[in-house]
Design an enzyme around this catalytic site. Structure first.
Site, PDB file in Angstrom:
ATOM      1  N   ARG A 224     113.316  -4.687  68.664  1.00  0.00           N
ATOM      2  CA  ARG A 224     113.193  -3.572  69.506  1.00  0.00           C
ATOM      3  C   ARG A 224     114.481  -3.490  70.522  1.00  0.00           C
ATOM      4  O   ARG A 224     115.054  -4.589  70.885  1.00  0.00           O
ATOM      5  CB  ARG A 224     112.063  -3.689  70.478  1.00  0.00           C
ATOM      6  CG  ARG A 224     110.448  -3.493  69.949  1.00  0.00           C
ATOM      7  CD  ARG A 224     110.076  -2.046  69.478  1.00  0.00           C
ATOM      8  NE  ARG A 224     108.936  -2.029  68.991  1.00  0.00           N
ATOM      9  CZ  ARG A 224     108.510  -1.852  67.827  1.00  0.00           C
ATOM     10  NH1 ARG A 224     109.636  -2.025  66.865  1.00  0.00           N
ATOM     11  NH2 ARG A 224     107.480  -1.643  67.339  1.00  0.00           N
ATOM     12  N   HIS A 272     116.157   2.906  62.887  1.00  0.00           N
ATOM     13  CA  HIS A 272     115.042   2.463  63.135  1.00  0.00           C
ATOM     14  C   HIS A 272     114.241   2.419  61.604  1.00  0.00           C
ATOM     15  O   HIS A 272     113.300   3.118  61.834  1.00  0.00           O
ATOM     16  CB  HIS A 272     114.149   2.982  64.252  1.00  0.00           C
ATOM     17  CG  HIS A 272     112.949   2.177  64.759  1.00  0.00           C
ATOM     18  ND1 HIS A 272     112.478   2.000  66.048  1.00  0.00           N
ATOM     19  CD2 HIS A 272     112.273   1.454  63.974  1.00  0.00           C
ATOM     20  CE1 HIS A 272     111.545   1.198  65.976  1.00  0.00           C
ATOM     21  NE2 HIS A 272     111.068   0.564  64.877  1.00  0.00           N
TER      22      HIS A 272
END
Ligand code: NAP
Ligand code: GLV
Length: 309
Positions: A224, A272
């Site tokens: 993250r 991502h």
């Protein structure tokens, strides 16, 4: 009893198709078309609007449409006592290992330098870093970390891992807890972050962490964006202490156009995509969990609300 899908509009058709393929009779609603909110007992979500979950008084389970659940737990109004489940999916695990291997081999085979040489039409042989001499340290030995570690071992990389609780994994040096962090870091030529985002792990890729790594270490963050203190990475790269970084996740996504990472020559950026959820492969486990909840069984892959993962 009904299932409610809360996902970005662009993704909902594919979800509906693959969930219905598992159970054509499913009472599946797509947010914001919820119908009677009291009929909703199972919610599937990814980055839902904060405060929304508390509106469903008969909710029995909240399912993340990803491996991480930080996007659910950041909602201060998550209804207490409702189990939260995460995905566990073999093809997503494989995809993440593939990403980590690609990033490490890109680094050890010096592809960035060859790309620069190409732009100057320069023919220059460069010796690769030998896997045996590149110690990989993986933060997080869960579903993703263990698989990546095992695949790296097969390529000849010495691998160590760091987790919250003690692990015994063949061929892997395992370190546990905050007290072992410095020693773990001191022997990681490549540091890979595969931790969940929790109170303890937020900002863990910071100045102090980087200072403990051997000179020339390389960073990979596929967990993250909030794990990384971005200014600290830039300082450690610009001082020459770190050799480069490969980042898949960012504090702000999409990464803003003005962000300094875009122009940094030693940062590789991916949007991502390290391991994307595929509705086709995960629909069966979501519908299975729905059936379990309907028949009064505990759902699979429930997270621990105390630890946050
Ligand atoms: P997991 O199975 O829950 O494993 C988490 C690992 O982290 C465990 O080994 C755990 O230790 C360790 N850990 C947690 N808190 C810790 C702490 N404070 N100190 C040390 N170790 C700690 O998670 P996973 O399925 O491998 O996924 C990890 C994360 O990857 C997800 O949460 C998500 O954020 C991210 N992810 C990213 C992508 C992408 O496309 N970029 C895709 C999927 C997932 P214990 O084993 O001792 O519990
Ligand atoms: C993706 O980031 C996931 O958590 O599955």
């Amino acid at each position: 009893m009904a299932m409610l899908l809360m996902t970005p509009k662009s993704k909902s058709d594919s979800w509906v198709k693959h969930l219905r393929a598992q159970d054509p009779g499913l009472d599946l609603r797509v947010w914001p078309e919820t119908g009677q909110t009291d009929e909703i007992e199972f919610i599937l979500c990814w980055k839902h609007p904060l405060g929304e979950l508390k509106k469903y008084r008969n909710l029995k389970c909240i399912a993340s449409l990803g491996f991480g659940v930080d996007h659910i737990l950041r909602d201060p109004d998550v209804p207490p006592g409702v189990p939260i489940v995460r995905l566990v999916d073999a093809s997503m695990i494989h995809a993440m290992s593939e990403y980590i291997l690609t990033a490490i081999l890109h680094h050890t085979r010096q592809f960035d330098l060859f790309q620069q040489d190409k732009s100057r039409k320069m023919w220059q042989a460069r010796r690769p870093l030998h896997p045996q001499n590149v110690r990989v340290g993986i933060m997080g030995l869960g579903h993703l970390g263990v698989d990546a570690a095992q695949k790296l071992r097969l390529l000849g990389f010495p691998v160590s891992g760091w987790s919250r609780t003690l692990k015994h994994i063949e061929g892997l040096t395992a370190w546990t807890g905050p007290d072992a962090l410095e020693e773990f870091l001191s022997q990681a030529d490549v540091l890979v972050c595969l931790l969940p985002l929790t109170r303890e792990t937020q900002g863990i890729l910071n100045r102090r962490t980087f200072a403990r790594l051997p000179a020339g270490a390389y960073i990979i963050n596929a967990a993250r964006g909030e794990h990384l203190v971005e200014e600290d990475l830039l300082s450690a790269l610009d001082s020459g202490h770190l050799s480069g970084a490969c980042l898949d996740v960012f504090r702000e996504e999409p990464l803003p156009e003005s962000h300094p990472f875009w122009n940094h020559p030693r940062i590789t950026i991916t949007p991502h995509i390290a391991s994307l959820t595929d509705p086709r492969t995960v629909a069966p486990q979501l519908v299975e969990n729905y059936r379990r909840v309907r028949s009064g069984l505990a759902p699979l892959h429930v997270i621990n609300i105390e630890t946050g993962y």
